[in-house]
Design a protein around this motif. Structure first.
Motif, PDB file in Angstrom:
ATOM      1  N   ARG A 226      40.376  22.308  30.960  1.00 58.85           N
ATOM      2  CA  ARG A 226      40.534  23.712  31.278  1.00 58.85           C
ATOM      3  C   ARG A 226      40.651  23.914  32.787  1.00 58.85           C
ATOM      4  NH1 ARG A 226      37.011  28.312  31.626  1.00 58.85           N
ATOM      5  NH2 ARG A 226      38.549  29.964  31.916  1.00 58.85           N
TER       6      ARG A 226
ATOM      7  N   HIS B 264      44.095  23.082  33.845  1.00 63.57           N
ATOM      8  CA  HIS B 264      45.052  24.111  33.430  1.00 63.57           C
ATOM      9  C   HIS B 264      44.894  25.362  34.297  1.00 63.57           C
ATOM     10  CE1 HIS B 264      48.014  25.364  30.439  1.00 63.57           C
ATOM     11  NE2 HIS B 264      47.470  26.576  30.464  1.00 63.57           N
ATOM     12  N   HIS B 265      43.639  25.733  34.543  1.00 69.34           N
ATOM     13  CA  HIS B 265      43.377  26.944  35.316  1.00 69.34           C
ATOM     14  C   HIS B 265      43.905  26.810  36.737  1.00 69.34           C
ATOM     15  CE1 HIS B 265      41.113  30.515  36.598  1.00 69.34           C
ATOM     16  NE2 HIS B 265      40.910  29.846  37.711  1.00 69.34           N
TER      17      HIS B 265
ATOM     18  N   GLY C 189      48.871  34.022  30.453  1.00 69.22           N
ATOM     19  CA  GLY C 189      47.710  33.129  30.364  1.00 69.22           C
ATOM     20  C   GLY C 189      46.435  33.808  30.801  1.00 69.22           C
TER      21      GLY C 189
ATOM     22  N   HIS D  17      52.895  32.820  25.463  1.00 70.75           N
ATOM     23  CA  HIS D  17      52.415  31.780  26.379  1.00 70.75           C
ATOM     24  C   HIS D  17      52.648  30.376  25.832  1.00 70.75           C
ATOM     25  CE1 HIS D  17      49.880  30.617  29.835  1.00 70.75           C
ATOM     26  NE2 HIS D  17      49.461  29.634  29.064  1.00 70.75           N
TER      27      HIS D  17
ATOM     28  N   PHE E 233      54.154  32.931  32.609  1.00 64.85           N
ATOM     29  CA  PHE E 233      53.035  32.081  32.197  1.00 64.85           C
ATOM     30  C   PHE E 233      51.729  32.579  32.787  1.00 64.85           C
ATOM     31  CE2 PHE E 233      55.789  28.382  30.987  1.00 64.85           C
ATOM     32  CZ  PHE E 233      55.143  28.064  29.821  1.00 64.85           C
TER      33      PHE E 233
ATOM     34  N   PRO F  45      41.551  33.897  28.070  1.00 62.68           N
ATOM     35  CA  PRO F  45      40.103  33.623  27.951  1.00 62.68           C
ATOM     36  C   PRO F  45      39.306  34.828  27.436  1.00 62.68           C
ATOM     37  CG  PRO F  45      40.923  32.986  30.117  1.00 62.68           C
ATOM     38  CD  PRO F  45      42.012  33.764  29.458  1.00 62.68           C
TER      39      PRO F  45
END
Ligand code: HEM
Ligand code: HEM
Lengths: 704, 221
Positions: B83, B86-87, B135, B187, B131, B139
């Motif tokens: 994560r 990706h973040h 994105g 996404h 994206f 969360p």
């Protein structure tokens, strides 16, 4: 670039390439190094900082200051420099231009030159854009939360800035027909809180006025604020406000103070703005403050928008005033006449006025100069200007809002109506908030909630209408639409749909409740009370459905007939095919249960039916809700006490004990009377209510 | 032995031609700024790999999104890393894409004969922004919810069609389960598909045309 330049470029490029290196390994090696460094960097931040995760999303927590991802901050910041109507510039114009510019770049810069020093325009543009974006981003980080401007000494603007501006910016575009007061008071699903907890109702009115007429607020500050607080004047009586502006210095409460003549100071446009601020053009509020005291919660109106607008703006001969000499003695009438010619004269006049006139005239005394004329009008009543000429009082924005609301209300859309219908017809099985619960028709079954957003999102209004009107016989829901034998007409079903739809904005039920499915088999009398009694009465003497104890009924039906009727139902009635739901054993038990009921012809003329047992507890509340808004002490039939119900009315008595056929009241509420309209004019009462009133009359109209 | 196997395959697959065209092609002498494009490509691959891993556990419903992300971060072995990559990779990708674009602009690499490469690049930029925007909601924490509320609201301020845009993005008047489902769908399906297509064209053109040489200050004509 022309052909020559193109050729020159390609040749030069060929030479450069020959002098160059192969992609593998030379270039790829460089690429790999950079990528590796980036990868290590990413791992490092992932390890040392980690991916942040804040509190779980909470749509009702508006104290949270929203911030987009950092690389969008510059747009966010840009918005602050383009407030209000200019917002479009920041949101649409600049980004669109930027994208178009990017796409067109190869065509805008056609020179053969490639080095940035040789293309100063492009270079300057790019560098300044980058600098601009960086500046905006930095600025945005430094400035959160956004600074808000508070205009000194403007209480409503301050309220607005403190409470609304952080989300709504400088102005709000309110869609037509929005009931702004309610939105502010109750909040909405997008996270707007219910402000009623923090802001007084008067201030909410003022805010609504501010939002709909900012100019009016400014005028208020300039002209009225020296003497008046906004909360003191907003949403006050429009007739009074208009008088204060029109009569200028002659307006009685203004007589003592030295103020300018408003007629001279305020232009017509400004006047409109000011009035719109003081009484926000918000239909439901206008209706509640101006119309509801005579018209109740809604008015039935069959015409179109323009007709209604004319009717409201022309006002005038709309309601008949009763001839008071039938109700009052000469003494009382002359007291009243004196009172309206000179309100300060006698003591007793104001009491009489409050008792007989205020329900229509409100606080405002219809003053007259001529005592004799006043006496005559009061005594004879009749076509009497009761409804004010709203066209002279309200601004055109206010009129529009009022007309829109009244049209909607006349169509039966108001949520309160739907709520009532739901409580009466649906809540038994679906719960007060549509949360569902055990299915009374099927022992092991659970009725799923109908108020979750999932449920509502996946069914359109048409589907909901169908479900309500036709029922869901397979699941034990009988049809409710009158076309299918149910108790509700199409308007009522629509009203229910609107009500159910209103949940979608803020679903009362997020998750299906965990209901224990009951697996106990119900006994015959339990099934009877839960299912059959709704129509056939708890005692079997009949309600919507026929009496099961009637001798004729028993004679005409063998036990086998009864069994089959239960299993197969009656087409086009709420009597559904219970055989689909209840087992044969249960139906057999039910048949036996019904046959076990004592034969009685009472049901043909039901005496004490379940709805009614006491006048004060059962009948009076219906009168209060449905009749009293118009049928008060102002004359005609008075519904406000037992005495009055039995004795008043132009064709008194309105109620003849034990005689439904000849009681005008019964004729009026069932619609059997041909003179005049069915009552209440806003729409027939529910079957249940009608039944209670009828039962009460049948029972001899007792006062208990 | 290895050469034998290589030849066996080449006879059937013809990889040598491809190898020569892609890896042995000559490149003019270039500087370090020319690595930005491949660095962007690298972060794109990073996003795709970590993104696919995330979808294994991520659940795109308001009830479970937050919990699943928390579960990924705290319970799954190396979940924090996936994560985290990706973040932060998302931010890195945005920055690198923009820097790469600036290098292309400042060195005039969008000019003849690379205009089409440039157009695919601008589309790529929009995809990358898409994206980042979609994105951010996934969360389903406070910043996600409110950030996206404001973000969609801003887009909804467009004249005439603004309201329509807002409704399409949110799947209704409010941010809801539908919005989350839509953002998720965009996404992980719509945008990746666009990204792959565009990058493929981008790469094909780069290899076909060749990478531009560093322009000199004293240019001809
Ligand atoms: C996901 C995003 C992108 C990726 C993965 C990518 C990848 C690449 C790569 C690997 C190169 C080879 C040369 C170099 O590394 O500089 C390149 C060249 C190029 N890119 Fe991109 N790029 C992306 C976005 C963009 C954008 C946003 C633009 C412009 C708006 C753009 C325009 C170009 C052009 C014109 C070239 C040719 C440059 C030359 O031949 O010197 N690219 N791209
Ligand atoms: C190509 C395939 C991709 C897939 C399958 C994918 C999948 C996902 C998933 C499942 C999440 C939710 C997990 C979480 O929030 O931590 C997520 C979050 C996110 N994605 Fe992607 N993604 C992809 C590409 C990208 C790209 C290219 C970008 C950026 C340019 C990006 C930016 C983000 C961002 C900013 C988040 C929020 C991360 C956070 O703040 O925790 N994704 N992605």
């Amino acid at each position: 670039m022309n052909e020559k330049e193109k050729k020159a470029y390609l040749e030069q490029y060929k030479k450069d390439k020959e002098k160059g290196v192969p992609f593998f390994p030379d270039i790829l090696f460089k690429d790999a190094i950079v990528s590796l460094i980036i990868f290590l960097g990413l791992i490092a931040v992932a390890y040392f900082i980690g991916a942040p995760l804040e509190e779980r999303a909470n749509p009702s927590d508006t104290t949270y200051t929203p911030k987009p991802e950092w690389y969008f901050l510059f747009i966010f910041q840009l918005l602050k420099y383009f407030p209000g109507e200019l917002e479009v510039v920041a949101v649409v114009v600049i980004p669109t231009l930027a994208i178009i510019l990017l796409f067109l770049l190869p065509f805008l810069d056609l020179s053969a030159k490639r080095h940035f020093w040789n293309r100063p325009w492009i270079t300057v543009l790019v560098v300044s854009s980058v600098a601009g974006v960086l500046f905006l981003t930095v600025q945005s980080i430094r400035e959160t939360p956004p600074p808000v401007e508070i205009a000194q000494g403007d209480p409503i603007a301050t309220l607005y800035v403190e409470n609304c501006a952080s989300c709504h910016g400088g102005t709000i575009n309110v869609p037509e027909g929005t009931n702004l007061h309610d939105v502010i008071a109750q909040g909405n699903h997008e996270g707007m809180p219910a402000w009623s907890a923090d802001i007084t109702s008067d201030d909410i009115d003022a805010l609504a006025g501010f939002i709909l007429s900012p100019g009016g607020n400014a005028l208020f500050n300039e002209l009225c604020r020296t003497c008046h607080e906004p909360s003191e004047l907003v949403a006050s009586d429009p007739i009074e406000l208009k008088a204060a502006l029109d009569e200028g210095r002659a307006y009685a409460p203004h007589a003592e103070v030295t103020i300018p003549d408003w007629n001279e100071v305020i232009t017509p446009q400004k006047r409109t703005a000011l009035l719109n601020f003081l009484i926000a053009p918000d239909g439901q509020r206008l209706f509640a403050t101006n119309c509801a005291q005579c018209h109740g919660r809604s008015i039935s109106f069959a015409g179109n928008r323009d007709e209604l607008r004319d009717l409201i703006s022309q006002g005038g001969l709309h309601l008949e005033m009763p001839p008071w000499r039938e109700t009052l003695d000469n003494n009382q009438i002359s007291t009243l006449a004196e009172y309206v010619t000179n309100p300060t004269a006698t003591g007793n006049g104001s009491e009489l006025f409050a008792q007989y006139c205020a329900s229509c005239h409100g606080e405002r005394i219809p003053t007259m100069d001529d005592y004799a004329a006043a006496l005559e009008i009061i005594a004879t009543g009749g076509a009497h200007q009761t409804m004010p000429v709203w066209g002279e009082v309200l601004t055109s924005e206010q009129l529009d809002a009022l007309v829109n609301f009244t049209m909607d209300a006349a169509r039966g859309a108001p949520l309160e109506l739907g709520q009532g219908l739901f409580a009466e017809n649906c809540a038994i099985c679906h719960g007060d908030f549509g949360e569902g619960g055990p299915n009374p028709t099927r022992p092991d079954d659970v009725i799923a909630p109908i108020s979750t957003s999932e449920y509502l999102k996946t069914r359109d209004d048409h589907t909901l209408f169908q479900i309500i009107a036709q029922g869901q016989p397979n699941f034990g829901m009988s049809p409710f639409g009158s076309a299918f034998g149910g108790p509700l007409d199409d308007d009522q079903v629509n009203t229910l749909v609107v009500f159910i739809r209103s949940w979608e904005a803020n679903p009362p039920v997020e998750l299906p409740p965990e209901v224990d499915a009951r697996s106990v088999k119900l006994s015959a009398d339990e099934v009877y009370t839960q299912l059959c009694a709704q129509c056939h009465g708890t005692d079997g003497l009949g309600l919507i459905g026929p009496s099961l104890r009637d001798p004729d009924f028993r004679a005409a039906n063998t036990p086998q007939d009864i069994f089959e009727t239960i299993s197969r139902g009656h087409e086009a009635t709420p009597m559904i095919r219970w055989g689909d739901l209840l087992g044969e054993d249960t139906i057999q038990d039910l048949t036996d249960f019904i046959l076990g009921l004592e034969i009685s012809d009472a049901g043909v003329q039901p005496q004490a039916t379940p709805g009614f047992s006491s006048f004060a507890e059962d009948v009076m509340p219906i009168f209060e809700a449905k009749c009293a808004p118009c049928h008060g002490s102002m004359g005609g039939w008075d519904s406000e006490s037992y005495e009055a119900v039995m004795t008043t009315g132009r064709n008194a008595p309105t109620v003849i004990p034990s005689d439904i056929e000849n009681s005008i009241l019964a004729q009026k509420i069932t619609g059997t009377q041909t003179a005049g309209k069915i009552m209440p004019p806003g729409g027939k009462m529910t079957n249940n209510e009608i039944q209670i009133v009828l039962d009460w009359i049948v029972a001899g109209a007792p006062d208990n | 032995m290895i050469a034998k196997i290589a030849n066996w395959f080449d006879e059937r697959v013809g990889w040598k031609v491809i190898w020569e065209a892609i890896f042995l092609r000559k490149i003019p002498k270039v500087n370090w700024f020319y690595t930005l494009g491949s660095a962007t490509l690298f972060t794109a691959v990073n996003q795709a790999v970590t993104g696919i891993l995330l979808t294994i556990y991520y659940v795109p419903t308001p009830d479970h999104a937050y919990d699943s992300v928390q579960y990924i971060t705290t319970q799954i072995p190396m979940g924090w890393l996936i994560r985290g990559l990706h973040h932060w990779g998302a931010s890195a990708m945005v920055v690198l894409t923009v820097l790469h674009m600036l290098r292309v602009i400042l060195l005039g690499a969008y000019k003849y004969p690379r205009e089409v490469t440039w157009f695919t690049g601008v589309f790529l930029l929009l995809v990358v922004i898409g994206f980042g925007f979609t994105g951010y909601l996934l969360p389903w924490d406070q910043k996600a919810y409110w950030g996206s509320t404001v973000g969609t609201q801003i887009a909804g301020a467009a004249p005439v069609i603004g309201d329509w845009i807002l409704r399409v993005m949110r799947g209704g008047p409010d941010l809801s389960a539908v919005t989350l489902a839509r953002f998720f769908g965009v996404h992980i399906w719509v945008l990746p598909a666009s990204l792959i297509l565009l990058v493929a064209i981008h790469m094909y053109l780069i290899i076909k045309i060749g990478i531009s040489a560093v322009p000199k200050k004293e240019e001809l004509a």
